[in-house]
Design an enzyme around this catalytic site. Structure first.
Site, PDB file in Angstrom:
ATOM      1  CD  GLU A 294      -3.185   0.660   2.074  1.00 51.44           C
ATOM      2  OE1 GLU A 294      -2.974   0.087   3.121  1.00 51.44           O
ATOM      3  OE2 GLU A 294      -4.398   1.209   1.989  1.00 51.44           O
TER       4      GLU A 294
ATOM      5  CG  HIS B  79       7.419 -29.247   2.900  1.00 59.91           C
ATOM      6  ND1 HIS B  79       8.069 -30.609   2.551  1.00 59.91           N
ATOM      7  CD2 HIS B  79       8.160 -29.025   3.949  1.00 59.91           C
ATOM      8  CE1 HIS B  79       8.780 -30.961   3.484  1.00 59.91           C
ATOM      9  NE2 HIS B  79       8.934 -30.051   4.526  1.00 59.91           N
TER      10      HIS B  79
ATOM     11  CE  LYS C 234     -12.905   4.988   0.963  1.00 57.07           C
ATOM     12  NZ  LYS C 234     -12.052   5.260   1.985  1.00 57.07           N
TER      13      LYS C 234
END
Lengths: 452, 452
Positions: free
Chosen positions: A281, A310, A421
């Site tokens: 950000e 792994h 938003k």
């Protein structure tokens, strides 16, 4: 005492072909020094408040935590992003694994802790189903006071509290802007205890403000020691900040667009999430400070050792040369367990310990990456506690803005989150956002033949 | 009934400048079809066993789960990587959030579940501190039988069981190779119930084998429904497999080295971890099947909506054009919660629900990415349950090998994990690995002036 070390051997050309030679190191150090001096100027101008958080007065938080001690079985923290990742890191690193499964007495009368971050009904329902309103304290965290997810979860959880608790308003505190915003107004009207987030401290830089410290204090974490560790990242550690910043800038500018953070400790799993927010950000920006379109930013990737050996290490080692890996080593693991080999085939493990095995695997992964020419850096702390965690937070909080400022990027804004938003406000029918709804509908067209 | 949809509108040039035009789509579809036919040939040759797992007989697992039902309060699963990520995904998606914090009766007499994956002493100590040996069942999972972390944790936990349980050997079952390996030998000698992992099913493709199914059955998850969902990804869904594979190949070959998976559901958080292993370990390869050095593979990145809208989305939207984002949408969220707005400032939320808000935010993030020219794909399931989760697993288990095989990459090996493992054996003193210790010491040199 030096509790943290930065080992950048395998970022250097002396060991890894694509690494820095002495000239490059000096060049990028110079650039990092410029970034640091820009940051320190912002600190002087009172625009980068996170640097001063170690000096804050913690007495009100400690007093509040003492008053609350033993009174509630559950603590629900309502917040998202910068208002939740920091405290999740604190809980993950400093509370015993499985804290919420332990009984009240085993928890030392500290509450269970639940994070209502996502607007995911399954998660919120499960939390509310498990807690008793009368026995639950909630802490609402949003700097602006208007974060939509936090507002939604607060309303849902308030209703639940209102239905089940005798005096619901006695079960709430808030952490928000010191002067303005919806949550500040509500808190003052309702008499909720309210703790301030300093105006010059942004969400992703707020873990060492009340955003992280108040929940930590309520959970019995030594917040002064956290701040003491954070404070240690000052002049004597500038060398570490400059070294790390210069190395990451060099690799960013030389074809590596991926920055992996790989702590070798399950306790630091959430730390890597916190780092991803801070890095992504702060540095992911479309324009530089002069307004030129630069589409800047390398991508932070979380990995956890030894688990990801792994999994992702296959790619890190054999895949493209597009990454630099930063390991975090915990030199001495607490409560280490000796291995007694029950069966002959496992005899080679006899007498070693789990922590030793963990750290051996870090060394061998470092070696294997080096051997295929993949660069890495290692940050070591002598052990993992409040002090070293505080210093890790502060180290990265310096490194990231130093990189941004050195590259003419504003590390403290986040213009890219606004558009989505605002469309959401439009679709929800928030007054003043009618045009955003219309704009969304113009953009959001689809063709059925592109759906299978 | 179509329970899963793939929407690739915003991967197409018709909507996003860098996307595929019709010619590119057809070209890469052709390539994907070739990959699929190579995969199906391997299936015919019995070399890609995961495809046949939906047809397996689950009666032994269900019988065992029924016998165990209500007998233990805790289940410790010892396994790592391919032996743990799948069942963590199952637990995260299908058990209520906070399962371990719930009382025995609220859990329906199903045990709490603990995953002993990492050799992190703090994690293992906390688990053992919380469980009672007499009341705990353990399940050891390793295909080879020799995975060092699993061996270490098994030995530590066995010792704990041996000290605290009357008949420790009655508390253990294993999941391993059907014929060979250390754990198979031990299980037969000690009489542990043992469940086989088919020889032609590799770790990261094993979630629908007993590796995932036995723990799932012990926790009350409907494993037949999981397999039924997985089985649905056959001929009628090949179109989805080919579409996704072709899109990802196009972007990989056109400058996008990062593949983000972003489910909008906290329940699918671990699914993204599972995907990162499947993608990274299958596609990250140094050489192609002809032995040419290619350093292949794009990097999988996990994000969780809506949380990461407050974190990584800033970078995804405004940063470099190096990513394709795949959203997963859950159309109907279970136990959805209506929002009653307690305070006027939050009035716009009144009457909406949490699940609705979650999905609106997905749409607006899609739109915002599209609007800055960043490509995305969306996989939607009508709701999240055993069936759709099974189909999501199988969809990706096809897509990843199809990409590998179409690009002449072996998706089923993992040569890059061997080197570090062999050094570790050397350092631990395992017999036969003395030369690896020496080789490690030759490689692992450092200079003190590169440490600050």
């Amino acid at each position: 005492m030096q509790r943290m070390k930065v080992d950048f051997n395998y970022a250097m050309k002396a060991f890894v072909e694509c690494g820095l030679d002495d000239t490059a190191l000096e060049k990028y150090r110079e650039k990092a020094r410029m970034g640091l001096s820009r940051l320190l100027r912002l600190v002087d101008e009172d625009k980068a408040g996170f640097v001063n958080l170690p000096g804050q007065d913690t007495s009100a938080m400690k007093k509040f935590a003492k008053e609350m001690s033993g009174k509630f079985n559950d603590l629900i923290l309502i917040g998202i992003g910068g208002s939740s990742l920091g405290m999740e890191t604190l809980c993950g690193a400093l509370l015993p694994y499985g804290h919420n499964a332990r009984s009240f007495s085993q928890r030392g009368a500290f509450p269970r802790v639940w994070v209502a971050d996502n607007v995911d009904p399954a998660k919120i329902s499960a939390i509310l189903n498990e807690c008793e309103p009368e026995d639950t304290f909630i802490c609402v965290i949003t700097k602006s006071g208007s974060t939509v997810e936090t507002a939604a979860n607060f309303n849902v959880i308030y209703e639940w509290l209102d239905e089940g608790a005798k005096e619901p308003k006695k079960h709430i505190c808030t952490i928000t802007d010191p002067e303005k915003g919806t949550l500040r107004e509500i808190s003052e009207k309702e008499g909720f205890p309210v703790f301030p987030i300093p105006d010059n401290v942004g969400g992703r830089f707020s873990v060492l403000s009340p955003v992280g410290l108040l929940p930590a204090a309520l959970l019995g974490i030594d917040i002064d020691k956290l701040l003491e560790g954070a404070a240690s990242v000052t002049r004597d550690k500038y060398e570490k900040i400059i070294t790390l910043s210069s190395i990451y800038m060099y690799f960013m500018e030389n074809g590596k667009n991926i920055n992996v953070l790989m702590p070798y400790s399950s306790r630091l799993s959430s730390f890597a999430d916190w780092y991803c927010q801070l890095w992504g950000e702060s540095l992911g920006k479309r324009t530089d400070t002069d307004g030129n379109i630069v589409m800047f930013g390398s991508t932070p990737v979380k990995a956890v050792g030894v688990i990801d050996q792994h999994s992702q290490v296959q790619l890190f080692k054999e895949g493209p040369e597009d990454k630099v890996v930063t390991f975090i080593e915990v030199e001495k693991h607490e409560k280490d367990k000796k291995i007694m080999a029950e069966y002959d085939d496992y005899g080679y493990l006899e007498g070693h310990s789990l922590g030793e095995l963990c750290n051996i695997e870090l060394l061998t992964t470092e070696a294997a990456l080096k051997n295929t020419g993949k660069p890495s850096v290692k940050i070591s702390v002598d052990s993992l506690d409040e002090y070293t965690l505080g210093s890790l937070f502060m180290l990265w909080q310096y490194v990231v803005p130093v990189i941004g400022l050195a590259c003419d990027i504003d590390p403290f804004d986040q213009p890219g989150v606004e558009e989505g938003k605002n469309y959401a406000y439009g679709l929800l029918g928030k007054s003043g956002y009618e045009d955003m709804k219309q704009k969304f509908e113009e953009i959001f067209t689809k063709r059925d033949d592109f759906i299978v």
